[in-house]
Design a protein around this motif. Sequence first.
Motif, PDB file in Angstrom:
ATOM      1  N   LEU A   1      53.008  17.995  -2.171  1.00  0.00           N
ATOM      2  CA  LEU A   1      51.414  17.875  -2.515  1.00  0.00           C
ATOM      3  C   LEU A   1      51.015  16.111  -1.957  1.00  0.00           C
ATOM      4  O   LEU A   1      50.261  15.825  -1.339  1.00  0.00           O
ATOM      5  N   GLY A   2      52.089  15.518  -1.979  1.00  0.00           N
ATOM      6  CA  GLY A   2      51.581  14.450  -1.795  1.00  0.00           C
ATOM      7  C   GLY A   2      51.693  13.837  -0.193  1.00  0.00           C
ATOM      8  O   GLY A   2      50.695  12.866   0.792  1.00  0.00           O
ATOM      9  N   THR A   3      52.400  14.110   0.818  1.00  0.00           N
ATOM     10  CA  THR A   3      52.501  14.378   2.181  1.00  0.00           C
ATOM     11  C   THR A   3      51.651  15.466   3.031  1.00  0.00           C
ATOM     12  O   THR A   3      51.539  15.751   4.465  1.00  0.00           O
ATOM     13  N   ASP A   4      51.363  16.348   2.252  1.00  0.00           N
ATOM     14  CA  ASP A   4      50.647  17.777   3.153  1.00  0.00           C
ATOM     15  C   ASP A   4      51.249  18.093   4.128  1.00  0.00           C
ATOM     16  O   ASP A   4      51.311  18.596   5.729  1.00  0.00           O
ATOM     17  N   SER A   5      52.827  18.788   3.162  1.00  0.00           N
ATOM     18  CA  SER A   5      53.591  19.659   3.880  1.00  0.00           C
ATOM     19  C   SER A   5      54.253  20.886   3.237  1.00  0.00           C
ATOM     20  O   SER A   5      54.293  19.870   2.121  1.00  0.00           O
TER      21      SER A   5
END
Length: 360
Positions: free
Chosen positions: A171-175
Amino acid sequence: MSGTQTGQGGAGRRTRAFIGSFTSAGGPGVLAADWDPRTGALTVTGASDAVPDPSFLALDGDTLYAVSETDHGAAAAFDITGPAPRPLAPAVPVDAKGPTHLAVTPGHVVTANYTSGSVSALPRNADGTLGPVSGQTAHQGSGPVTSRQAGPHAHQVLPDPTGRWLLAVDLGTDSVEISALDPATGGLRPHGSAALRPGTGPRHLVFHPAGSHAYVLNELVPTVTVCRWDAEAGVLTPLGETPVVQDVAEGAAGDVESPAYPSEVVVDPEGRFLWAAVRGADTLAVLALDPSGDTARLVGSVPCGGRWPRDLTLAPSGRHLYAANERSGDITWFTVDPETGLPERAGSVPAAAASCVVFG
Protein backbone atom coordinates in the motif's frame (compact mmCIF):
# COMPACT_ATOMS: atom_id res chain seq x y z
CA MET A 1 -23.92 -29.37 9.56
CA SER A 2 -24.56 -32.41 7.44
CA GLY A 3 -22.54 -35.41 8.46
CA THR A 4 -22.12 -36.37 4.81
CA GLN A 5 -20.57 -33.06 3.76
CA THR A 6 -17.16 -33.57 2.21
CA GLY A 7 -14.75 -30.79 3.08
CA GLN A 8 -11.50 -29.63 1.56
CA GLY A 9 -9.49 -31.95 3.77
CA GLY A 10 -10.76 -35.11 2.02
CA ALA A 11 -13.70 -37.50 2.03
CA GLY A 12 -15.73 -37.47 5.22
CA ARG A 13 -14.04 -34.37 6.63
CA ARG A 14 -16.55 -31.63 7.34
CA THR A 15 -15.89 -28.08 6.24
CA ARG A 16 -15.81 -25.47 9.00
CA ALA A 17 -15.25 -21.74 9.21
CA PHE A 18 -12.68 -19.87 11.28
CA ILE A 19 -12.95 -16.23 12.23
CA GLY A 20 -10.17 -13.84 13.23
CA SER A 21 -10.76 -10.80 15.43
CA PHE A 22 -8.93 -7.96 17.18
CA THR A 23 -8.56 -8.82 20.87
CA SER A 24 -7.37 -5.25 21.53
CA ALA A 25 -10.83 -4.05 20.44
CA GLY A 26 -12.79 -6.63 22.45
CA GLY A 27 -12.69 -9.52 20.00
CA PRO A 28 -12.55 -13.12 21.27
CA GLY A 29 -9.45 -14.04 19.23
CA VAL A 30 -9.81 -17.00 16.86
CA LEU A 31 -13.29 -18.53 16.62
CA ALA A 32 -14.33 -21.87 15.12
CA ALA A 33 -17.77 -22.36 13.61
CA ASP A 34 -19.78 -25.13 12.01
CA TRP A 35 -20.96 -24.34 8.48
CA ASP A 36 -24.26 -25.36 6.93
CA PRO A 37 -23.60 -25.58 3.17
CA ARG A 38 -27.34 -25.45 2.38
CA THR A 39 -28.21 -22.20 4.16
CA GLY A 40 -24.74 -20.72 4.65
CA ALA A 41 -25.36 -20.42 8.39
CA LEU A 42 -22.43 -20.34 10.83
CA THR A 43 -22.69 -21.67 14.39
CA VAL A 44 -19.77 -20.75 16.66
CA THR A 45 -18.41 -23.75 18.58
CA GLY A 46 -15.44 -22.29 20.46
CA ALA A 47 -12.69 -19.68 20.59
CA SER A 48 -9.10 -19.11 21.65
CA ASP A 49 -7.59 -15.83 22.82
CA ALA A 50 -4.09 -17.29 23.10
CA VAL A 51 -2.70 -14.94 20.44
CA PRO A 52 -3.33 -11.16 20.54
CA ASP A 53 -4.96 -9.57 17.49
CA PRO A 54 -5.11 -12.59 15.14
CA SER A 55 -6.28 -10.41 12.27
CA PHE A 56 -5.71 -12.85 9.43
CA LEU A 57 -5.86 -16.64 9.17
CA ALA A 58 -4.80 -19.37 6.72
CA LEU A 59 -5.50 -23.11 6.71
CA ASP A 60 -3.58 -26.24 5.82
CA GLY A 61 -5.46 -29.43 6.64
CA ASP A 62 -6.04 -29.63 10.38
CA THR A 63 -3.68 -26.74 11.13
CA LEU A 64 -4.75 -23.11 11.25
CA TYR A 65 -2.18 -20.33 11.05
CA ALA A 66 -2.70 -16.80 12.37
CA VAL A 67 -0.74 -13.57 12.37
CA SER A 68 -0.51 -11.52 15.53
CA GLU A 69 -0.89 -7.96 14.25
CA THR A 70 1.10 -6.22 16.97
CA ASP A 71 4.34 -4.25 17.26
CA HIS A 72 5.91 -7.54 18.36
CA GLY A 73 4.63 -9.23 15.23
CA ALA A 74 4.27 -13.00 15.35
CA ALA A 75 2.62 -16.00 13.72
CA ALA A 76 1.03 -18.98 15.44
CA ALA A 77 -0.25 -22.46 14.62
CA PHE A 78 -3.49 -23.95 15.97
CA ASP A 79 -4.92 -27.45 15.98
CA ILE A 80 -8.55 -27.32 14.76
CA THR A 81 -9.70 -30.89 15.29
CA GLY A 82 -11.70 -29.92 18.39
CA PRO A 83 -14.60 -27.50 18.91
CA ALA A 84 -12.20 -24.65 19.75
CA PRO A 85 -8.83 -23.85 18.15
CA ARG A 86 -5.92 -25.04 20.30
CA PRO A 87 -2.43 -23.48 20.07
CA LEU A 88 0.19 -26.02 19.04
CA ALA A 89 3.07 -23.96 20.42
CA PRO A 90 3.89 -20.40 21.48
CA ALA A 91 3.68 -17.80 18.72
CA VAL A 92 6.88 -17.31 16.71
CA PRO A 93 8.26 -13.80 15.97
CA VAL A 94 8.20 -12.71 12.33
CA ASP A 95 11.06 -10.25 12.96
CA ALA A 96 8.87 -7.34 11.87
CA LYS A 97 6.03 -5.13 13.07
CA GLY A 98 2.35 -5.31 12.27
CA PRO A 99 1.88 -8.47 10.17
CA THR A 100 -1.54 -8.18 8.49
CA HIS A 101 -1.67 -11.22 6.22
CA LEU A 102 -0.19 -14.67 5.77
CA ALA A 103 -0.31 -17.54 3.30
CA VAL A 104 0.68 -21.19 3.31
CA THR A 105 3.20 -22.54 0.81
CA PRO A 106 4.76 -26.01 0.62
CA GLY A 107 6.95 -26.20 3.71
CA HIS A 108 6.53 -22.57 4.80
CA VAL A 109 4.23 -19.81 5.96
CA VAL A 110 4.83 -16.31 4.61
CA THR A 111 3.63 -13.10 6.27
CA ALA A 112 3.10 -9.57 4.96
CA ASN A 113 4.31 -7.10 7.58
CA TYR A 114 2.45 -3.82 7.20
CA THR A 115 4.28 -1.56 9.65
CA SER A 116 7.76 -2.73 8.68
CA GLY A 117 7.01 -3.01 4.96
CA SER A 118 8.48 -6.48 4.57
CA VAL A 119 7.71 -10.14 3.91
CA SER A 120 8.88 -12.96 6.19
CA ALA A 121 9.10 -16.71 5.57
CA LEU A 122 8.83 -19.20 8.43
CA PRO A 123 9.39 -22.95 7.99
CA ARG A 124 6.61 -25.38 8.90
CA ASN A 125 7.64 -28.38 10.96
CA ALA A 126 6.22 -31.88 10.49
CA ASP A 127 3.80 -31.33 13.39
CA GLY A 128 2.50 -28.06 11.91
CA THR A 129 4.37 -25.78 14.27
CA LEU A 130 6.47 -22.91 12.96
CA GLY A 131 10.22 -22.38 13.10
CA PRO A 132 12.12 -19.08 13.26
CA VAL A 133 12.23 -16.77 10.23
CA SER A 134 14.24 -18.32 7.40
CA GLY A 135 14.05 -15.47 4.92
CA GLN A 136 12.87 -11.88 4.61
CA THR A 137 12.59 -9.19 1.97
CA ALA A 138 12.31 -5.49 2.82
CA HIS A 139 10.37 -3.23 0.44
CA GLN A 140 11.61 0.25 -0.47
CA GLY A 141 9.84 3.44 -1.54
CA SER A 142 6.91 5.69 -0.72
CA GLY A 143 3.83 7.26 -2.29
CA PRO A 144 2.22 10.67 -2.71
CA VAL A 145 -0.38 10.27 0.08
CA THR A 146 2.04 11.25 2.82
CA SER A 147 -0.30 10.40 5.70
CA ARG A 148 -0.43 6.75 4.58
CA GLN A 149 2.50 6.31 2.20
CA ALA A 150 5.55 7.72 3.95
CA GLY A 151 7.19 4.31 3.55
CA PRO A 152 6.46 0.75 2.45
CA HIS A 153 3.46 -1.09 3.92
CA ALA A 154 3.15 -4.71 2.77
CA HIS A 155 -0.52 -5.58 3.21
CA GLN A 156 -0.86 -9.02 1.59
CA VAL A 157 1.35 -11.83 0.34
CA LEU A 158 0.24 -14.90 -1.57
CA PRO A 159 1.60 -17.45 -4.04
CA ASP A 160 0.58 -17.28 -7.66
CA PRO A 161 -1.46 -20.24 -9.04
CA THR A 162 1.69 -22.04 -10.20
CA GLY A 163 3.32 -21.81 -6.77
CA ARG A 164 6.47 -20.48 -8.39
CA TRP A 165 6.15 -16.86 -7.30
CA LEU A 166 5.10 -14.85 -4.27
CA LEU A 167 3.25 -11.56 -4.82
CA ALA A 168 3.25 -8.96 -2.05
CA VAL A 169 0.83 -6.03 -2.34
CA ASP A 170 2.35 -2.86 -0.88
CA LEU A 171 0.00 0.00 0.00
CA GLY A 172 2.83 2.41 0.79
CA THR A 173 4.76 2.09 -2.46
CA ASP A 174 1.84 1.64 -4.92
CA SER A 175 3.36 -1.60 -6.11
CA VAL A 176 3.16 -5.36 -6.17
CA GLU A 177 6.52 -6.89 -5.26
CA ILE A 178 7.34 -10.28 -6.77
CA SER A 179 9.77 -12.75 -5.23
CA ALA A 180 10.65 -16.43 -5.23
CA LEU A 181 10.81 -18.67 -2.16
CA ASP A 182 13.49 -21.36 -2.04
CA PRO A 183 11.61 -24.38 -0.64
CA ALA A 184 14.84 -25.97 0.60
CA THR A 185 16.32 -23.04 2.50
CA GLY A 186 13.29 -20.79 3.06
CA GLY A 187 15.18 -17.89 1.57
CA LEU A 188 13.36 -15.15 -0.36
CA ARG A 189 14.77 -13.82 -3.63
CA PRO A 190 13.40 -10.54 -5.03
CA HIS A 191 12.42 -10.95 -8.70
CA GLY A 192 10.60 -7.83 -9.88
CA SER A 193 8.03 -5.16 -9.18
CA ALA A 194 4.80 -3.95 -10.81
CA ALA A 195 4.13 -0.24 -10.46
CA LEU A 196 0.51 0.86 -10.02
CA ARG A 197 -0.92 4.37 -10.36
CA PRO A 198 0.61 6.63 -7.69
CA GLY A 199 -1.67 7.24 -4.72
CA THR A 200 -3.97 4.28 -5.29
CA GLY A 201 -2.70 2.41 -2.25
CA PRO A 202 -3.07 -1.23 -3.37
CA ARG A 203 -4.25 -3.49 -0.55
CA HIS A 204 -5.14 -7.02 -1.76
CA LEU A 205 -5.25 -8.97 -5.01
CA VAL A 206 -6.97 -12.08 -6.29
CA PHE A 207 -6.15 -14.27 -9.29
CA HIS A 208 -8.57 -15.14 -12.07
CA PRO A 209 -9.33 -18.89 -11.94
CA ALA A 210 -7.56 -19.28 -15.30
CA GLY A 211 -4.39 -17.86 -13.73
CA SER A 212 -3.90 -15.36 -16.56
CA HIS A 213 -5.02 -12.23 -14.71
CA ALA A 214 -4.89 -10.66 -11.26
CA TYR A 215 -7.23 -8.03 -9.84
CA VAL A 216 -5.68 -5.58 -7.37
CA LEU A 217 -8.06 -3.80 -5.00
CA ASN A 218 -6.93 -0.31 -4.03
CA GLU A 219 -7.57 1.17 -0.59
CA LEU A 220 -6.75 4.86 -1.03
CA VAL A 221 -9.00 5.18 -4.08
CA PRO A 222 -12.09 2.95 -4.52
CA THR A 223 -10.96 1.12 -7.65
CA VAL A 224 -9.71 -2.27 -8.79
CA THR A 225 -6.73 -2.48 -11.13
CA VAL A 226 -6.99 -5.22 -13.75
CA CYS A 227 -3.61 -6.83 -14.49
CA ARG A 228 -2.32 -9.48 -16.85
CA TRP A 229 -0.15 -12.13 -15.19
CA ASP A 230 2.69 -13.89 -17.01
CA ALA A 231 3.50 -16.86 -14.78
CA GLU A 232 6.39 -18.00 -16.95
CA ALA A 233 8.24 -14.69 -16.64
CA GLY A 234 6.82 -13.65 -13.26
CA VAL A 235 5.59 -10.33 -14.66
CA LEU A 236 2.42 -8.45 -13.63
CA THR A 237 1.19 -5.84 -16.14
CA PRO A 238 -1.56 -3.33 -15.21
CA LEU A 239 -4.23 -2.91 -17.90
CA GLY A 240 -6.65 -0.40 -16.37
CA GLU A 241 -8.76 0.64 -13.38
CA THR A 242 -12.46 0.21 -12.63
CA PRO A 243 -14.42 1.93 -9.81
CA VAL A 244 -16.01 -0.19 -7.07
CA VAL A 245 -18.44 2.50 -5.92
CA GLN A 246 -21.22 4.01 -8.01
CA ASP A 247 -20.31 7.71 -7.66
CA VAL A 248 -16.71 7.51 -8.89
CA ALA A 249 -16.31 7.91 -12.63
CA GLU A 250 -13.34 6.11 -14.13
CA GLY A 251 -11.65 9.32 -15.23
CA ALA A 252 -12.10 10.94 -11.83
CA ALA A 253 -11.09 7.99 -9.64
CA GLY A 254 -8.59 9.16 -7.06
CA ASP A 255 -8.85 12.86 -7.95
CA VAL A 256 -10.63 13.71 -4.72
CA GLU A 257 -10.52 12.24 -1.24
CA SER A 258 -13.11 9.49 -0.93
CA PRO A 259 -14.88 8.16 2.16
CA ALA A 260 -14.80 4.68 0.60
CA TYR A 261 -11.93 2.41 1.63
CA PRO A 262 -11.98 -0.97 -0.15
CA SER A 263 -10.65 -3.92 1.83
CA GLU A 264 -10.98 -7.29 0.09
CA VAL A 265 -11.61 -8.70 -3.37
CA VAL A 266 -13.02 -12.11 -4.36
CA VAL A 267 -13.55 -13.75 -7.76
CA ASP A 268 -16.08 -16.47 -8.53
CA PRO A 269 -14.78 -19.92 -9.58
CA GLU A 270 -16.05 -19.49 -13.15
CA GLY A 271 -14.38 -16.11 -13.62
CA ARG A 272 -17.62 -14.25 -14.38
CA PHE A 273 -17.92 -12.00 -11.32
CA LEU A 274 -15.69 -10.06 -8.96
CA TRP A 275 -16.84 -8.88 -5.53
CA ALA A 276 -15.23 -6.17 -3.40
CA ALA A 277 -15.90 -5.11 0.19
CA VAL A 278 -15.88 -1.34 0.66
CA ARG A 279 -15.54 0.18 4.13
CA GLY A 280 -17.05 3.60 4.79
CA ALA A 281 -19.58 3.07 2.03
CA ASP A 282 -20.25 -0.26 3.82
CA THR A 283 -21.15 -2.02 0.59
CA LEU A 284 -20.30 -5.11 -1.39
CA ALA A 285 -19.60 -4.18 -5.00
CA VAL A 286 -20.39 -6.56 -7.86
CA LEU A 287 -18.29 -6.38 -11.02
CA ALA A 288 -18.76 -8.38 -14.19
CA LEU A 289 -15.64 -9.72 -15.90
CA ASP A 290 -15.48 -10.08 -19.66
CA PRO A 291 -14.64 -13.57 -20.98
CA SER A 292 -11.03 -12.64 -21.64
CA GLY A 293 -10.53 -11.35 -18.09
CA ASP A 294 -9.09 -8.09 -19.46
CA THR A 295 -11.86 -5.79 -18.22
CA ALA A 296 -14.17 -5.42 -15.24
CA ARG A 297 -17.43 -3.49 -15.10
CA LEU A 298 -19.30 -2.34 -11.99
CA VAL A 299 -22.86 -3.69 -12.24
CA GLY A 300 -24.23 -3.00 -8.74
CA SER A 301 -23.71 -3.01 -4.99
CA VAL A 302 -25.56 -4.05 -1.86
CA PRO A 303 -25.23 -3.09 1.84
CA CYS A 304 -22.67 -5.21 3.68
CA GLY A 305 -25.09 -6.02 6.50
CA GLY A 306 -23.08 -4.14 9.11
CA ARG A 307 -20.31 -1.56 9.41
CA TRP A 308 -16.73 -1.53 8.12
CA PRO A 309 -16.44 -4.81 6.16
CA ARG A 310 -12.78 -5.65 6.63
CA ASP A 311 -12.86 -8.98 4.85
CA LEU A 312 -14.93 -10.82 2.26
CA THR A 313 -14.84 -14.58 1.65
CA LEU A 314 -16.56 -16.97 -0.72
CA ALA A 315 -17.67 -20.31 0.75
CA PRO A 316 -16.28 -23.51 -0.84
CA SER A 317 -19.68 -24.14 -2.45
CA GLY A 318 -19.48 -20.83 -4.29
CA ARG A 319 -23.07 -20.07 -3.22
CA HIS A 320 -22.47 -17.78 -0.23
CA LEU A 321 -20.36 -14.71 0.51
CA TYR A 322 -19.27 -13.76 4.05
CA ALA A 323 -18.48 -10.22 5.17
CA ALA A 324 -16.48 -9.72 8.36
CA ASN A 325 -17.94 -6.43 9.62
CA GLU A 326 -15.35 -5.15 12.05
CA ARG A 327 -17.11 -2.17 13.63
CA SER A 328 -20.58 -3.69 13.94
CA GLY A 329 -19.06 -6.92 15.25
CA ASP A 330 -20.62 -9.59 13.07
CA ILE A 331 -20.17 -12.00 10.20
CA THR A 332 -22.97 -11.52 7.67
CA TRP A 333 -23.56 -14.05 4.91
CA PHE A 334 -25.22 -13.60 1.54
CA THR A 335 -26.67 -15.94 -1.07
CA VAL A 336 -25.23 -15.16 -4.51
CA ASP A 337 -27.57 -14.98 -7.50
CA PRO A 338 -25.83 -17.24 -10.07
CA GLU A 339 -27.13 -15.18 -13.00
CA THR A 340 -26.50 -11.60 -11.85
CA GLY A 341 -23.81 -12.13 -9.20
CA LEU A 342 -25.78 -9.92 -6.79
CA PRO A 343 -25.61 -11.04 -3.14
CA GLU A 344 -28.77 -11.23 -1.01
CA ARG A 345 -28.43 -11.07 2.77
CA ALA A 346 -29.23 -14.44 4.38
CA GLY A 347 -28.12 -14.15 8.02
CA SER A 348 -25.44 -13.12 10.51
CA VAL A 349 -23.65 -14.22 13.65
CA PRO A 350 -22.06 -11.96 16.32
CA ALA A 351 -18.26 -11.73 16.22
CA ALA A 352 -16.82 -8.69 18.02
CA ALA A 353 -14.10 -6.81 16.11
CA ALA A 354 -14.23 -9.39 13.30
CA SER A 355 -11.32 -9.22 10.86
CA CYS A 356 -11.49 -12.24 8.54
CA VAL A 357 -13.17 -15.55 7.72
CA VAL A 358 -11.60 -18.66 6.19
CA PHE A 359 -13.03 -22.08 5.32
CA GLY A 360 -11.49 -25.49 5.43
